[in-house]
Write a protein that holds these residues in place. Structure first.
Motif, short mmCIF file in Angstrom:
data_model
loop_
_atom_site.label_atom_id
_atom_site.label_comp_id
_atom_site.label_asym_id
_atom_site.label_seq_id
_atom_site.Cartn_x
_atom_site.Cartn_y
_atom_site.Cartn_z
N UNK A 661 0.84 -1.20 0.00
CA UNK A 661 0.00 0.00 0.00
C UNK A 661 0.88 1.25 0.00
N UNK A 662 1.67 1.39 -1.06
CA UNK A 662 2.67 2.44 -1.17
C UNK A 662 2.07 3.83 -0.97
N UNK A 663 0.90 4.08 -1.54
CA UNK A 663 0.28 5.41 -1.46
C UNK A 663 -0.54 5.59 -0.20
N UNK A 664 -0.55 4.56 0.68
CA UNK A 664 -1.28 4.63 1.95
C UNK A 664 -2.76 4.93 1.74
N UNK A 665 -3.35 4.24 0.79
CA UNK A 665 -4.77 4.43 0.49
C UNK A 665 -5.61 3.86 1.63
N UNK A 666 -6.59 4.61 2.15
CA UNK A 666 -7.45 4.11 3.24
C UNK A 666 -8.57 3.20 2.71
N UNK A 667 -8.24 1.96 2.40
CA UNK A 667 -9.25 1.01 1.92
C UNK A 667 -10.14 0.57 3.08
N UNK A 668 -11.42 0.70 2.92
CA UNK A 668 -12.37 0.46 4.01
C UNK A 668 -12.75 -1.02 4.06
N UNK A 669 -12.57 -1.62 5.23
CA UNK A 669 -12.97 -3.01 5.47
C UNK A 669 -14.42 -3.09 5.95
N UNK A 670 -14.82 -2.14 6.76
CA UNK A 670 -16.17 -2.12 7.33
C UNK A 670 -16.29 -0.95 8.28
N UNK A 671 -17.26 -1.03 9.21
CA UNK A 671 -17.52 0.08 10.12
C UNK A 671 -17.71 -0.42 11.54
N UNK A 672 -17.34 0.42 12.50
CA UNK A 672 -17.67 0.20 13.91
C UNK A 672 -18.54 1.36 14.39
N UNK A 673 -19.34 1.11 15.42
CA UNK A 673 -20.36 2.08 15.83
C UNK A 673 -20.21 2.45 17.30
N UNK A 674 -20.79 3.62 17.63
CA UNK A 674 -20.84 4.00 19.03
C UNK A 674 -22.00 3.28 19.72
N UNK A 675 -22.26 3.62 21.01
CA UNK A 675 -23.19 2.86 21.84
C UNK A 675 -24.59 2.77 21.25
N UNK A 676 -25.11 3.87 20.71
CA UNK A 676 -26.49 3.86 20.19
C UNK A 676 -26.55 3.82 18.67
N UNK A 680 -20.56 6.29 13.32
CA UNK A 680 -19.75 5.15 12.90
C UNK A 680 -18.35 5.61 12.51
N UNK A 681 -17.41 4.69 12.67
CA UNK A 681 -16.02 4.92 12.29
C UNK A 681 -15.60 3.88 11.25
N UNK A 682 -14.69 4.26 10.40
CA UNK A 682 -14.20 3.35 9.36
C UNK A 682 -13.18 2.37 9.95
N UNK A 683 -13.31 1.11 9.60
CA UNK A 683 -12.27 0.11 9.87
C UNK A 683 -11.55 -0.14 8.55
N UNK A 684 -10.23 -0.04 8.58
CA UNK A 684 -9.45 -0.06 7.36
C UNK A 684 -8.65 -1.34 7.19
N UNK A 685 -8.41 -1.68 5.93
CA UNK A 685 -7.44 -2.72 5.62
C UNK A 685 -6.04 -2.17 5.91
N UNK A 686 -5.02 -2.92 5.56
CA UNK A 686 -3.65 -2.54 5.85
C UNK A 686 -3.31 -1.17 5.28
N UNK A 687 -2.74 -0.31 6.12
CA UNK A 687 -2.19 0.94 5.64
C UNK A 687 -0.79 0.67 5.08
N UNK A 688 -0.07 1.71 4.78
CA UNK A 688 1.28 1.52 4.25
C UNK A 688 2.11 0.71 5.26
N UNK A 689 2.65 -0.42 4.79
CA UNK A 689 3.39 -1.33 5.67
C UNK A 689 4.71 -1.71 5.02
#
Length: 698
Positions: A661-676, A680-689
């Motif tokens: 992931x040379x360009x550090x693209x934020x590929x979205x895997x799914x979402x996580x949520x707050x209590x109610x 929601x927040x994005x859950x990402x695949x691997x960032x630049x590694x």
């Protein structure tokens, strides 16, 4: 107890007699420059188990049985044309440049009974240099056009089917639970297989050959090193997440012994990739293996004993609980293979024993999953000039036990939420007999057909697997058509629940290889069923590869896929396209620079439309929409650099570095949520590694 079993079985099959053989030596050189080529692959055409790689000067040696003296040598090297030469002692083989090569995949021929089905082979050096592989043999498969894996894991999906339908074999023995750092959903970052002992990885992406069982959609077959070494050798692997050592010991001219061990710490790779691995608290893994193999005029054998322990802690986020998910796992297996010539054919016996125990804990939940597997396979293979026959019987016994407590409600995972106790066992037994017959109408046309039938136990249903294929080759063209019905009984990894799968598929593969340009077109159509739930997958694969010069080669593939499930509106493998591209540049002798691109359609998912508060649980239950949406498109560019340093006759180094992931693209895997569920927040695949290491052979 498991170690007693391992050593008692090792002792029980010791005591083989040695028979006279001949050592054949030769040299592989660059035809233009006359320099020896280090790491060239040399093996027998009709006995591919006998092979070797060249040393720092391009020299190789093979121990040849009497029956193989009239065979032919197959010689291949990255960036050069493959050659077939008569077997003789003292031969010098001059390889010409402009060999077709791409995506770190070399298409070769092996004496498998169903060899007309399209398959690809990945060599060990290509596993290390592929930036997407991270030096892992299963992750390397994800670079192939036929891979439709959607989660960057070592759980391989082939041509739109679930990974549970893919058969993974090591030395012809099925391997289950072969994923390292596996989560509850089965997704795991790496495989447990040690690349130090892997000779090659062969992939059948479509119709799985019926000489293998335990698969309904694709086969990944790994073979361990088989060339008998002539002198003791050592390898030291130093990388960001792996410190390993292996020693190959000469016992005599007919057999070798390899001892290998690895330690995977999380500290160095987390320090270099702090942002990319921020959700991983820590991981560690230790493995130890013993591999004994040999070959005489009357027998060949391989025995592998392997154990691995691991720990994995990651940040688990849920609307009702945020904390550490802690898991530990122990696994061990013993695999033995014996092959003995009988008349004009050969009998082989393959055995496998495995044990695994996983302990999981988070919130107020703790449970364990224990699995035990036994496999026995007996085969007979006969070949003549016009036809081949392979037949055999296999027995596969799988047992699992799940014990602990689990949350009663999937949406209430807090420390004060109710749990239920569970102690359940499941057993799956399959006894199958098979036969495969192949007839050569001519040098250009071959037909093969096979049957695999289970002998059902009391509670089992009877089933029959069958396949047929037709292959035509002339000049630069190869056309292969195949169809089959396949069945499998198994257990879901990590949960231990039993499942049944059936798959009917048809495929046609057309390849053309002319003037430095290789092109391939594949069409496939599947209708599958997993525990009564049906799915379909049909698609088109287009692949092209061209080497512009000895230094520069490029390849690319496009897979168009139409997959759907009658029970899932957001079917995981409903991805309309996959695009892969590879560029390989060799700026100097023994230097390789590779770049890869993977792009695909975003996965579909069911969005949460609202949430209902449950007063008795103090938690919100999500309400999912009836319509499906798609995540943004996925794209990943990887880059790797490798160099072989020939320090001396007895010392060479393979240094490699990769950036995923040379360009550090934020590929979205799914979402996580707050209590109610209002945010929601994005859950990402691997960032630049980044990853780097060196293999030192001495």
């Amino acid at each position: 107890m498991k170690f007693k079993i391992i050593f008692s079985l090792l002792v029980s099959i010791a005591g083989f007699f040695s028979f006279a053989q001949q050592v054949i030596a030769g040299k592989v050189v660059d035809a233009e420059q006359g320099e020896g080529l280090i790491g060239a692959h040399v093996y027998l055409l009709n006995n591919w188990r006998t092979g070797a790689t060249t040393d720092v000067d391009g020299v190789f040696s093979l121990t040849i049985a009497e029956e193989d003296k009239g065979d032919t040598l197959v010689v291949s090297y990255v960036g050069f044309q493959e050659q077939l030469v008569p077997l003789s002692d003292g031969v010098t083989i001059r390889l010409e440049p402009l060999q077709l090569e791409g995506e770190t995949v070399v298409v070769t021929a092996k004496p498998l009974i169903a060899e007309e089905f399209k398959y690809m082979e990945i060599q060990k050096i290509e596993i290390y240099t592929n930036p997407a592989a991270k030096a892992d043999p299963l992750l390397a498969v994800n670079s192939l056009p036929s891979s439709t894996t959607a989660d960057e894991s070592a759980n391989i999906s082939l041509r739109g089917s679930s990974p549970i339908e893919t058969g993974v074999f090591l030395n012809n023995v099925p391997i289950y639970d072969g994923i390292r750092y596996s989560q509850l959903n089965g997704i795991g970052t790496f495989s447990i297989f040690n690349t130090a002992i892997i000779q090659d990885v062969t992939v059948f992406p479509g119709n799985p050959p019926l000489e293998f069982g335990n698969a309904t959609s694709g086969i990944i077959s790994m073979q361990t090193d088989e060339a008998i070494v002539q002198e003791n050798t050592n390898s030291l692997i130093l990388s960001l997440a792996n410190i390993g050592f292996s020693r190959e010991q000469v016992i005599n001219e007919n057999q070798s012994l390899k001892l290998f061990t690895n330690w995977q710490p999380s500290g160095p790779i987390k320090q270099l990739n702090e942002r990319a691995l921020e959700d991983i608290e820590s991981f560690t893994s230790n493995d130890l293996g013993l591999y004994w193999y040999g070959s005489t005029e009357k027998m060949k054998w391989k025995i592998l004993s392997y154990s691995v322990t691991e720990g994995y802690q990651f940040n688990f986020e849920h609307p009702t609980y945020t904390g550490i998910f802690d898991q530990e796992k122990q696994r061990s297996f013993l695999i033995s293979n014996i092959e003995r010539p009988v008349g004009s054919g050969a009998i082989s016996l393959n055995k496998g024993l495995s044990y695994s125990k996983g302990d999981y804990a988070y919130s107020n939940v703790a449970f364990s999953v224990v699995k035990k597997d036994l496999f026995l396979g007996l085969n007979y293979h006969f070949s003549s000039e016009r036809y081949s026959l392979k037949t055999g019987v296999s027995y596969d016994l799988r047992n699992s036990n799940v014990n602990g407590n689990f949350h009663e409600y999937y949406f209430a995972l807090g420390e004060n939420h109710p749990t239920v106790d569970l102690n359940e066992s499941a057993t799956v037994r399959t006894l199958e007999g098979y036969g495969y017959f192949k007839f050569y109408f001519s040098d250009k046309l071959a037909f093969g057909t096979g049957l695999r039938k289970n002998l059902p136990f009391e509670e089992d249903e009877s089933y029959l697997s069958s396949q047929a294929n037709l292959s035509f080759s002339e000049d630069e063209w190869t056309i292969t058509a195949g169809a089959g019905v396949y069945n499998k009984l198994g257990l879901f990894e990590n949960t231990g629940e039993p499942f049944e799968t059936q798959n009917f598929q048809k495929s046609i593969d057309i390849k053309r290889d002319k003037d430095g340009l290789e092109t391939a077109l594949s069409l496939f159509d599947k209708k599958g069923e997993i525990n009564g739930e049906e799915y379909t997958a049909r698609g088109l694969e287009i692949y092209t590869n061209y080497r512009f010069s000895q230094k520069l080669g490029m390849s690319g593939s496009v897979t168009l896929l139409d997959a759907s499930s009658e029970s899932e509106s957001d079917y995981t493998y409903d991805l309309s396209y996959f695009i892969r591209a590879n560029a390989s540049y060799m700026p100097g002798r023994l230097w390789t620079i590779e770049a890869i691109l993977v792009a695909r359609e975003g996965s579909s998912y069911s969005p949460i439309s609202s949430a209902v508060y449950r007063d008795n649980l103090n938690a919100f239950e999500p309400v999912y929409s009836n319509t499906s949406l798609r995540l943004p498109h996925y794209a990943n560019i990887g880059l790797s650099v490798s160099k072989i340093f020939a320090v001396s006759e007895d010392l060479n180094l393979i240094a490699f570095a990769s950036l995923n992931n040379v360009v550090d693209r934020p590929n979205i895997r799914g979402f996580s949520y707050n209590f109610d569920y209002s945010e929601r927040n994005r859950n990402l695949f691997s960032r630049r590694t980044g990853y780097l290491g060196v293999v030192i052979n001495f």
